[in-house]
Design a protein around this motif. Structure first.
Motif, PDB file in Angstrom:
ATOM      1  N   VAL A 140     -10.786 -10.902  -3.187  1.00  0.00           N
ATOM      2  CA  VAL A 140      -9.808 -11.971  -3.317  1.00  0.00           C
ATOM      3  C   VAL A 140     -10.445 -13.038  -4.207  1.00  0.00           C
ATOM      4  O   VAL A 140     -11.630 -13.326  -4.069  1.00  0.00           O
ATOM      5  CB  VAL A 140      -9.510 -12.582  -1.927  1.00  0.00           C
ATOM      6  CG1 VAL A 140      -8.671 -13.843  -2.054  1.00  0.00           C
ATOM      7  CG2 VAL A 140      -8.808 -11.560  -1.057  1.00  0.00           C
ATOM      8  N   TRP A 141      -9.679 -13.605  -5.117  1.00  0.00           N
ATOM      9  CA  TRP A 141     -10.216 -14.594  -6.054  1.00  0.00           C
ATOM     10  C   TRP A 141      -9.643 -15.980  -5.749  1.00  0.00           C
ATOM     11  O   TRP A 141      -8.448 -16.197  -5.856  1.00  0.00           O
ATOM     12  CB  TRP A 141      -9.879 -14.157  -7.491  1.00  0.00           C
ATOM     13  CG  TRP A 141     -10.225 -15.155  -8.566  1.00  0.00           C
ATOM     14  CD1 TRP A 141     -11.130 -16.163  -8.512  1.00  0.00           C
ATOM     15  CD2 TRP A 141      -9.646 -15.219  -9.870  1.00  0.00           C
ATOM     16  NE1 TRP A 141     -11.163 -16.851  -9.702  1.00  0.00           N
ATOM     17  CE2 TRP A 141     -10.266 -16.298 -10.550  1.00  0.00           C
ATOM     18  CE3 TRP A 141      -8.672 -14.457 -10.535  1.00  0.00           C
ATOM     19  CZ2 TRP A 141      -9.929 -16.644 -11.860  1.00  0.00           C
ATOM     20  CZ3 TRP A 141      -8.342 -14.791 -11.837  1.00  0.00           C
ATOM     21  CH2 TRP A 141      -8.969 -15.871 -12.486  1.00  0.00           C
ATOM     22  N   ILE A 142     -10.529 -16.891  -5.344  1.00  0.00           N
ATOM     23  CA  ILE A 142     -10.120 -18.271  -5.063  1.00  0.00           C
ATOM     24  C   ILE A 142     -10.304 -19.099  -6.324  1.00  0.00           C
ATOM     25  O   ILE A 142     -11.402 -19.136  -6.896  1.00  0.00           O
ATOM     26  CB  ILE A 142     -10.993 -18.877  -3.938  1.00  0.00           C
ATOM     27  CG1 ILE A 142     -10.901 -18.009  -2.679  1.00  0.00           C
ATOM     28  CG2 ILE A 142     -10.573 -20.317  -3.638  1.00  0.00           C
ATOM     29  CD1 ILE A 142     -11.964 -18.365  -1.650  1.00  0.00           C
ATOM     30  N   THR A 143      -9.247 -19.763  -6.790  1.00  0.00           N
ATOM     31  CA  THR A 143      -9.353 -20.530  -8.033  1.00  0.00           C
ATOM     32  C   THR A 143      -8.359 -21.679  -8.098  1.00  0.00           C
ATOM     33  O   THR A 143      -7.337 -21.666  -7.400  1.00  0.00           O
ATOM     34  CB  THR A 143      -9.143 -19.600  -9.253  1.00  0.00           C
ATOM     35  OG1 THR A 143      -9.370 -20.332 -10.451  1.00  0.00           O
ATOM     36  CG2 THR A 143      -7.743 -19.003  -9.286  1.00  0.00           C
ATOM     37  N   SER A 144      -8.684 -22.659  -8.938  1.00  0.00           N
ATOM     38  CA  SER A 144      -7.707 -23.717  -9.193  1.00  0.00           C
ATOM     39  C   SER A 144      -7.017 -23.511 -10.537  1.00  0.00           C
ATOM     40  O   SER A 144      -6.199 -24.319 -10.948  1.00  0.00           O
ATOM     41  CB  SER A 144      -8.377 -25.094  -9.126  1.00  0.00           C
ATOM     42  OG  SER A 144      -9.390 -25.172 -10.084  1.00  0.00           O
ATOM     43  N   GLN A 145      -7.373 -22.416 -11.221  1.00  0.00           N
ATOM     44  CA  GLN A 145      -6.661 -22.088 -12.466  1.00  0.00           C
ATOM     45  C   GLN A 145      -5.327 -21.442 -12.103  1.00  0.00           C
ATOM     46  O   GLN A 145      -5.298 -20.537 -11.264  1.00  0.00           O
ATOM     47  CB  GLN A 145      -7.461 -21.094 -13.317  1.00  0.00           C
ATOM     48  CG  GLN A 145      -8.815 -21.581 -13.760  1.00  0.00           C
ATOM     49  CD  GLN A 145      -8.762 -22.626 -14.865  1.00  0.00           C
ATOM     50  OE1 GLN A 145      -7.689 -23.051 -15.295  1.00  0.00           O
ATOM     51  NE2 GLN A 145      -9.916 -23.062 -15.311  1.00  0.00           N
ATOM     52  N   VAL A 146      -4.263 -21.911 -12.719  1.00  0.00           N
ATOM     53  CA  VAL A 146      -2.958 -21.295 -12.403  1.00  0.00           C
ATOM     54  C   VAL A 146      -2.192 -20.912 -13.671  1.00  0.00           C
ATOM     55  O   VAL A 146      -0.998 -20.678 -13.624  1.00  0.00           O
ATOM     56  CB  VAL A 146      -2.074 -22.214 -11.513  1.00  0.00           C
ATOM     57  CG1 VAL A 146      -2.630 -22.298 -10.108  1.00  0.00           C
ATOM     58  CG2 VAL A 146      -1.930 -23.609 -12.103  1.00  0.00           C
ATOM     59  N   HIS A 147      -2.898 -20.852 -14.802  1.00  0.00           N
ATOM     60  CA  HIS A 147      -2.193 -20.444 -16.026  1.00  0.00           C
ATOM     61  C   HIS A 147      -2.102 -18.914 -16.095  1.00  0.00           C
ATOM     62  O   HIS A 147      -2.729 -18.207 -15.301  1.00  0.00           O
ATOM     63  CB  HIS A 147      -2.859 -21.035 -17.269  1.00  0.00           C
ATOM     64  CG  HIS A 147      -4.309 -20.704 -17.395  1.00  0.00           C
ATOM     65  ND1 HIS A 147      -4.745 -19.472 -17.818  1.00  0.00           N
ATOM     66  CD2 HIS A 147      -5.420 -21.422 -17.115  1.00  0.00           C
ATOM     67  CE1 HIS A 147      -6.057 -19.465 -17.817  1.00  0.00           C
ATOM     68  NE2 HIS A 147      -6.501 -20.634 -17.381  1.00  0.00           N
ATOM     69  N   LYS A 148      -1.353 -18.445 -17.084  1.00  0.00           N
ATOM     70  CA  LYS A 148      -0.984 -17.029 -17.132  1.00  0.00           C
ATOM     71  C   LYS A 148      -2.166 -16.061 -17.232  1.00  0.00           C
ATOM     72  O   LYS A 148      -2.081 -14.913 -16.800  1.00  0.00           O
ATOM     73  CB  LYS A 148      -0.033 -16.826 -18.317  1.00  0.00           C
ATOM     74  CG  LYS A 148       0.879 -15.636 -18.175  1.00  0.00           C
ATOM     75  CD  LYS A 148       1.845 -15.588 -19.338  1.00  0.00           C
ATOM     76  CE  LYS A 148       2.423 -14.192 -19.507  1.00  0.00           C
ATOM     77  NZ  LYS A 148       3.110 -14.086 -20.798  1.00  0.00           N
ATOM     78  N   ASN A 149      -3.278 -16.526 -17.788  1.00  0.00           N
ATOM     79  CA  ASN A 149      -4.406 -15.618 -18.003  1.00  0.00           C
ATOM     80  C   ASN A 149      -5.063 -15.114 -16.717  1.00  0.00           C
ATOM     81  O   ASN A 149      -5.754 -14.101 -16.727  1.00  0.00           O
ATOM     82  CB  ASN A 149      -5.456 -16.280 -18.904  1.00  0.00           C
ATOM     83  CG  ASN A 149      -4.870 -16.601 -20.257  1.00  0.00           C
ATOM     84  OD1 ASN A 149      -4.407 -17.708 -20.477  1.00  0.00           O
ATOM     85  ND2 ASN A 149      -4.819 -15.639 -21.133  1.00  0.00           N
ATOM     86  N   ILE A 150      -4.823 -15.824 -15.599  1.00  0.00           N
ATOM     87  CA  ILE A 150      -5.398 -15.343 -14.332  1.00  0.00           C
ATOM     88  C   ILE A 150      -4.794 -13.992 -13.937  1.00  0.00           C
ATOM     89  O   ILE A 150      -5.438 -13.191 -13.281  1.00  0.00           O
ATOM     90  CB  ILE A 150      -5.220 -16.365 -13.169  1.00  0.00           C
ATOM     91  CG1 ILE A 150      -3.759 -16.677 -12.899  1.00  0.00           C
ATOM     92  CG2 ILE A 150      -6.014 -17.640 -13.457  1.00  0.00           C
ATOM     93  CD1 ILE A 150      -3.512 -17.488 -11.627  1.00  0.00           C
ATOM     94  N   VAL A 151      -3.564 -13.759 -14.394  1.00  0.00           N
ATOM     95  CA  VAL A 151      -2.888 -12.502 -14.057  1.00  0.00           C
ATOM     96  C   VAL A 151      -3.618 -11.334 -14.718  1.00  0.00           C
ATOM     97  O   VAL A 151      -3.906 -10.317 -14.071  1.00  0.00           O
ATOM     98  CB  VAL A 151      -1.405 -12.537 -14.494  1.00  0.00           C
ATOM     99  CG1 VAL A 151      -0.742 -11.188 -14.280  1.00  0.00           C
ATOM    100  CG2 VAL A 151      -0.651 -13.634 -13.741  1.00  0.00           C
ATOM    101  N   ALA A 152      -3.956 -11.491 -16.000  1.00  0.00           N
ATOM    102  CA  ALA A 152      -4.665 -10.423 -16.721  1.00  0.00           C
ATOM    103  C   ALA A 152      -6.026 -10.166 -16.091  1.00  0.00           C
ATOM    104  O   ALA A 152      -6.420  -9.013 -15.896  1.00  0.00           O
ATOM    105  CB  ALA A 152      -4.820 -10.790 -18.195  1.00  0.00           C
ATOM    106  N   VAL A 153      -6.732 -11.231 -15.730  1.00  0.00           N
ATOM    107  CA  VAL A 153      -8.065 -11.082 -15.130  1.00  0.00           C
ATOM    108  C   VAL A 153      -7.964 -10.324 -13.798  1.00  0.00           C
ATOM    109  O   VAL A 153      -8.691  -9.359 -13.559  1.00  0.00           O
ATOM    110  CB  VAL A 153      -8.751 -12.456 -14.930  1.00  0.00           C
ATOM    111  CG1 VAL A 153     -10.025 -12.316 -14.114  1.00  0.00           C
ATOM    112  CG2 VAL A 153      -9.055 -13.102 -16.274  1.00  0.00           C
ATOM    113  N   ALA A 154      -7.035 -10.743 -12.946  1.00  0.00           N
ATOM    114  CA  ALA A 154      -6.878 -10.102 -11.636  1.00  0.00           C
ATOM    115  C   ALA A 154      -6.464  -8.642 -11.777  1.00  0.00           C
ATOM    116  O   ALA A 154      -6.946  -7.771 -11.043  1.00  0.00           O
ATOM    117  CB  ALA A 154      -5.858 -10.863 -10.808  1.00  0.00           C
ATOM    118  N   SER A 155      -5.603  -8.390 -12.741  1.00  0.00           N
ATOM    119  CA  SER A 155      -5.117  -7.028 -12.944  1.00  0.00           C
ATOM    120  C   SER A 155      -6.226  -6.132 -13.506  1.00  0.00           C
ATOM    121  O   SER A 155      -6.474  -5.036 -12.995  1.00  0.00           O
ATOM    122  CB  SER A 155      -3.906  -7.080 -13.879  1.00  0.00           C
ATOM    123  OG  SER A 155      -3.699  -5.848 -14.493  1.00  0.00           O
TER     124      SER A 155
END
Lengths: 115, 136
Positions: A46-61
């Motif tokens: 699970v990744w805890i972060t305060s970043q909420v821009h679209k690039n977090i989706v690519a990283v998580a995926s």
């Protein structure tokens, strides 16, 4: 020990990826640096972060993380939620600061592993 | 199998698209999950370097039975000192890019750790070429 039981135990709100809450939680990683997550996080975390821009989706995926936990009352744009649903990425909101979120998740994980 | 992707400098909303597409293709080929994840890190970091630093670039991916061969070539400011750029923590990213959580100076080190062969060449003021190989 899956995303659903974590979400329920810690009172997270589910923002995307409702269909994938049965994913196992293997651990957690907390960072706001994307390359740090790319380098150090492991699949199933699970990744805890305060970043909420679209690039977090690519990283998580790409890293096959089990979920993203957005901290504080960070507002996640509908565009990000849409991308997350398309990429089968679970985004949860903790509604608490990063320190509290990390601490609570750490305790839950330790208890879940030992109990 | 050879695929070419265009990468637009500064376009953070489309960033990661090429890496995601290649990852999906590799999964269809039944490549071992650990290998797919290593390749995903390599491609994503290389793609983000173009987005964060260059004007535009191409990513050419060649999937062969022995491995994956990738060339990322961009038009951009280039890299003045490659040894320095390879050091963990060194970055020339702008404040705006750093606020998004990029520019931690871990991109190139992440690539080096996850690939089998890496060749980085650059002409300052012209652009950068990165060749990467990951063996199956």
């Amino acid at each position: 020990m899956n995303v659903k039981s974590m979400k329920e135990a810690l009172g997270y709100e589910c923002l995307s990826g409702e269909s994938w809450l049965d994913r196992p939680v293997e651990g957690a990683y907390q960072s706001d640096l994307l390359s740090d997550v790319m380098g150090k996080a492991q699949a199933g975390m699970v990744w805890i972060t305060s970043q909420v821009h679209k690039n977090i989706v690519a990283v998580a995926s790409l890293k096959e993380l089990s979920a993203i936990v957005a901290v504080n009352e960070r507002k996640v744009d509908p565009e990000v939620i849409e991308a997350a649903n398309e990429e089968e990425v679970v985004i949860l909101a903790s509604g608490k600061p990063a320190f509290e979120t990390g601490g609570e998740l750490y305790c839950w994980l330790s208890e879940a592993k030992n109990g | 199998m050879r695929i070419e992707y265009h990468i637009e400098g500064g376009d953070f909303s489309a960033a990661g698209g090429a890496s995601s597409a290649v990852r999906k293709t590799l999964k269809q080929f039944n490549i071992a999950p650990l290998l797919v994840r290593r390749i995903a890190v390599v491609l994503y970091e290389a793609e983000m370097n173009v987005v964060a630093h260059a004007y535009h670039g191409t990513m050419t991916v060649d999937i062969r039975p022995t491995g994956i061969y990738v060339v990322i070539e961009d038009s951009g400011p280039g890299i003045e000192d490659i040894d320095k750029a390879m050091q963990e923590g060194f970055s020339t990213a702008t404040d705006e890019v750093r606020q998004m959580g990029f520019g931690a100076g871990m991109g190139l080190p992440n690539i080096r750790k996850n690939c089998d062969e890496m060749t980085l060449t650059s002409t300052p003021g012209v652009g950068t070429r990165l060749e990467i190989q990951v063996n199956f």
